[in-house]
Design an enzyme around this catalytic site. Structure first.
Site, PDB file in Angstrom:
ATOM      1  N   CYS A 169      -1.318  -3.393  14.893  1.00 50.59           N
ATOM      2  CA  CYS A 169      -1.081  -3.148  13.467  1.00 50.59           C
ATOM      3  C   CYS A 169      -1.564  -4.307  12.614  1.00 50.59           C
ATOM      4  O   CYS A 169      -1.157  -5.453  12.821  1.00 50.59           O
ATOM      5  CB  CYS A 169       0.419  -2.923  13.245  1.00 50.59           C
ATOM      6  SG  CYS A 169       0.875  -2.704  11.516  1.00 50.59           S
ATOM      7  N   CYS A 203       3.245   8.388   1.923  1.00 54.46           N
ATOM      8  CA  CYS A 203       3.540   7.367   2.933  1.00 54.46           C
ATOM      9  C   CYS A 203       3.683   6.049   2.188  1.00 54.46           C
ATOM     10  O   CYS A 203       2.749   5.600   1.518  1.00 54.46           O
ATOM     11  CB  CYS A 203       2.410   7.297   3.953  1.00 54.46           C
ATOM     12  SG  CYS A 203       2.619   5.991   5.186  1.00 54.46           S
ATOM     13  N   CYS A 249       3.531  -6.249  15.944  1.00 50.98           N
ATOM     14  CA  CYS A 249       2.871  -5.254  16.798  1.00 50.98           C
ATOM     15  C   CYS A 249       1.377  -5.549  16.855  1.00 50.98           C
ATOM     16  O   CYS A 249       0.719  -5.687  15.817  1.00 50.98           O
ATOM     17  CB  CYS A 249       3.109  -3.842  16.263  1.00 50.98           C
ATOM     18  SG  CYS A 249       4.854  -3.428  16.108  1.00 50.98           S
ATOM     19  N   CYS A 297      -2.479   1.382   7.722  1.00 49.57           N
ATOM     20  CA  CYS A 297      -1.757   0.436   6.886  1.00 49.57           C
ATOM     21  C   CYS A 297      -2.240  -0.986   7.104  1.00 49.57           C
ATOM     22  O   CYS A 297      -2.514  -1.406   8.202  1.00 49.57           O
ATOM     23  CB  CYS A 297      -0.274   0.560   7.177  1.00 49.57           C
ATOM     24  SG  CYS A 297       0.521  -0.811   7.905  1.00 49.57           S
ATOM     25  N   CYS A 348       4.989  -7.840   7.500  1.00 46.62           N
ATOM     26  CA  CYS A 348       5.923  -7.365   8.528  1.00 46.62           C
ATOM     27  C   CYS A 348       6.120  -8.452   9.575  1.00 46.62           C
ATOM     28  O   CYS A 348       5.184  -9.184   9.903  1.00 46.62           O
ATOM     29  CB  CYS A 348       5.375  -6.101   9.189  1.00 46.62           C
ATOM     30  SG  CYS A 348       6.507  -5.365  10.401  1.00 46.62           S
ATOM     31  N   GLU A 381       0.814  -1.205   0.000  1.00 46.61           N
ATOM     32  CA  GLU A 381       0.000   0.000   0.000  1.00 46.61           C
ATOM     33  C   GLU A 381       0.852   1.261   0.000  1.00 46.61           C
ATOM     34  O   GLU A 381       1.953   1.276   0.533  1.00 46.61           O
ATOM     35  CB  GLU A 381      -0.915   0.010   1.235  1.00 46.61           C
ATOM     36  CG  GLU A 381      -1.863  -1.163   1.291  1.00 46.61           C
ATOM     37  CD  GLU A 381      -2.676  -1.200   2.576  1.00 46.61           C
ATOM     38  OE1 GLU A 381      -2.590  -0.229   3.371  1.00 46.61           O
ATOM     39  OE2 GLU A 381      -3.388  -2.183   2.801  1.00 46.61           O
TER      40      GLU A 381
END
Length: 569
Positions: A136, A122, A133, A358, A129, A108
């Site tokens: 997220c 951004c 976290c 995100c 990832c 994205e």
């Protein structure tokens, strides 16, 4: 009120032959390429100006080029390799895109316009990832792969080209999209250098966000680029931060991290921004504000060289927490500024009507592709895209988004051999064959093989020993994410359908760990042999076919080494 606009772009029906990506090809290389095709070099500058000054995205629209050249370009080149899957435009002008990569991964990018004329991009640095976290969405997807420097750069180049065609200019870049930028260090730095030198975006207008990858913060400290650094802090005690951001334990906890940040400020002489997502009744009280202020004081972090960016949580179903009220935010700011002299700024959320946090758009694309309609169990809390502060002095910091943290700032300062893949659906069965020249990297060695690592230099060895020392004294048990209870309405009635398990990249099995380390060592050895072959070839030696085959695998093995090392973090 202006209505939400969304564009859905049909997916490519089948992979296309490899083409040169004009959007990421540097001008000198473009001129050399054109000469090899029998055209004058000056045509390269004409093509470059059409793309980056006039925003042309269709080769047929390059009317200053002869028909013959346009025909060749259409056959052999393309303007951009990222396939636009979905574009959403918010009522506040924020534009969010989901791109599909050549191997089917989705990333994205977001473009945020501001009334003062700033235009901030951004962008993503990884597909997925590995940081885990809990707030997220990208972290819950797991890690797929590193983005190449070209894939990172193209996200920015596209926005820059389009804005130039509209008579505007891309002013800022924040690396706060999908992924942990400092976990893809080499490619991120390479892309940043190109943004600076080729697109004219000042280094201090580029922000690198991190959850706290301590070794690479130290690397960045010694780089000759003056980018801004933002740290996703969110909690001021190790217990609370490790529960929210598992990487906190992995890299030595708050003491190690904050000591590194203090050193970074001393070396770079730049202000660092600390991102803080405010959750009502949890980390937005005056007591927590005092804890944060004392943490900064404990590590001698100068108040004039730090800034706290307060971001209200963007609530979603499945998470009980909500954004802090205005009164709580004002009290939090008051404690930091009056008692500790630390500047703090509440941010306005951007693109809230298009779920600009995100990972959300990517999740919707993947759901569409799976063609499975499952009951909605409820998403994890998402931090959205937020307005950055108005530019003032050279030290003013700009914050946009929070999939990790953010800021921005300076003056001016075709991905490698695209892999073309068949369009496969989940569960497809395909034929395959083994290349006769393959090299088996999984041969079993004795158990001590992985205990003899290869280091680039003495400093790398010292850093590894230091981190191992920290790890030995730290529990690596990852705090589990909050359990999401299901109600009768959210239960899946059909026994044939089940929710996909959350992917993880953390290696916990001892045998798997040994195997991964063994593989890394073999890959490193092979890459060193390749370098010797290349040196010999430069000296006049003629390589045989077997040696040439090995040299051709350099990029593939380099990417695999990075992936293995990332999963061993």
């Amino acid at each position: 009120m202006e209505s939400l606009e969304q564009k859905t772009i049909p997916t490519n029906p089948s992979p296309e032959p490899f083409k040169i990506n004009l959007l990421t090809l540097p001008l000198p290389e473009l001129e050399i390429l054109l000469k090899s095709w029998g055209f004058p070099a000056y045509r390269g500058k004409q093509i470059y100006e059409q793309i980056f000054s006039q925003g042309v995205s269709d080769i047929d629209e390059m009317n200053n080029l002869p028909l013959k050249l346009r025909t060749v370009l259409k056959e052999r080149a393309t303007i951009g390799a990222l396939h636009l899957e979905i574009e959403q435009i918010s009522t506040d002008g924020t534009k969010k895109r989901a791109y599909k990569l050549h191997d089917g991964q989705v990333i994205e990018s977001v473009l945020m316009p501001y009334e003062d004329g700033r235009r901030t991009a951004c962008i993503s640095s990884q597909a997925g990832c590995a940081m885990g976290c809990v707030f997220c969405a990208t972290g819950q997807m797991g890690f797929a792969r590193q983005l190449t420097a070209e894939e990172i750069y193209e996200q920015v180049a596209r926005f820059a080209s389009e804005l130039n065609g509209e008579g505007e200019r891309l002013s800022n870049v924040v690396m706060m999209g999908m992924g942990e930028p400092l976990a893809n260090y080499r490619n991120v730095i390479a892309a940043i250098r190109r943004m600076n030198t080729e697109l004219g975006i000042g280094a201090r207008k580029i922000t690198v966000s991190t959850v706290g990858i301590v070794p690479n913060i130290r690397k960045l400290m010694n780089e000759d680029v003056q980018v801004r650094l933002a740290l996703s802090l969110h909690c001021a005690t190790d217990e609370e931060r490790s529960a929210l951001l598992p990487a906190n334990q992995r890299y030595g906890g708050l003491d190690e991290l904050m000591s590194t940040i203090r050193e970074y400020i001393q070396v770079k002489k730049q202000r660092v921004t600390f991102e803080w997502a405010l959750i009502e009744g949890e980390n937005d009280t005056t007591e927590v504000a005092h804890t944060l202020g004392k943490l900064l004081q404990k590590h001698n972090i100068r108040s004039d060289m730090s800034h706290v960016n307060l971001i209200p949580l963007n609530p979603t179903g499945g998470f009980g927490g909500g954004p802090s009220g205005k009164a709580s935010v004002q009290k939090f700011v008051g404690v930091l500024e009056r008692v500790y002299g630390v500047s703090a700024t509440p941010r306005m959320r951007r693109g809230i009507d298009i779920n600009a946090g995100c990972g959300q758009l990517t999740a919707s694309v993947k759901k569409k592709e799976d063609a499975l309609i499952l009951p909605e169990v409820g998403a994890l809390p998402m931090v959205g895209v937020y307005e950055d502060e108005v530019e003032g002095s050279d030290d003013e910091v700009e914050i946009q988004d929070l999939s990790h943290g953010s800021v921005a700032e300076d003056e001016e300062e075709g991905s490698d051999d695209e892999v073309k893949m068949q369009d496969l659906s989940h569960g497809s069965v395909v034929d395959f064959s083994i290349d006769s020249n393959f090299i088996n990297l999984d041969d079993e060695d004795d158990d001590e093989d992985f205990l003899d690592p290869t280091y680039e230099d003495e400093l790398e060895m010292i850093e590894v020993e230091r981190l191992l020392g920290l790890i030995k004294g730290t529990s690596l048990q990852q705090t589990s994410a909050p359990t999401i209870s299901s109600s009768p309405e959210t239960e899946i009635s059909s026994p044939e359908l089940s929710l996909p398990e959350t992917k993880t990249t953390k290696i916990t099995d001892e045998d798997a760990l040994r195997k991964a380390k063994r593989r890394r060592k073999k890959l490193v050895k092979q890459l060193k042999e390749i370098q010797k072959l290349k040196d010999a070839e430069s000296g006049g030696k003629v390589l045989n076919q077997e040696q040439l085959t090995k040299v051709a695998k350099e990029k593939e093995w380099t990417t695999e080494v990075e992936s293995v090392e990332h999963n061993l973090m």
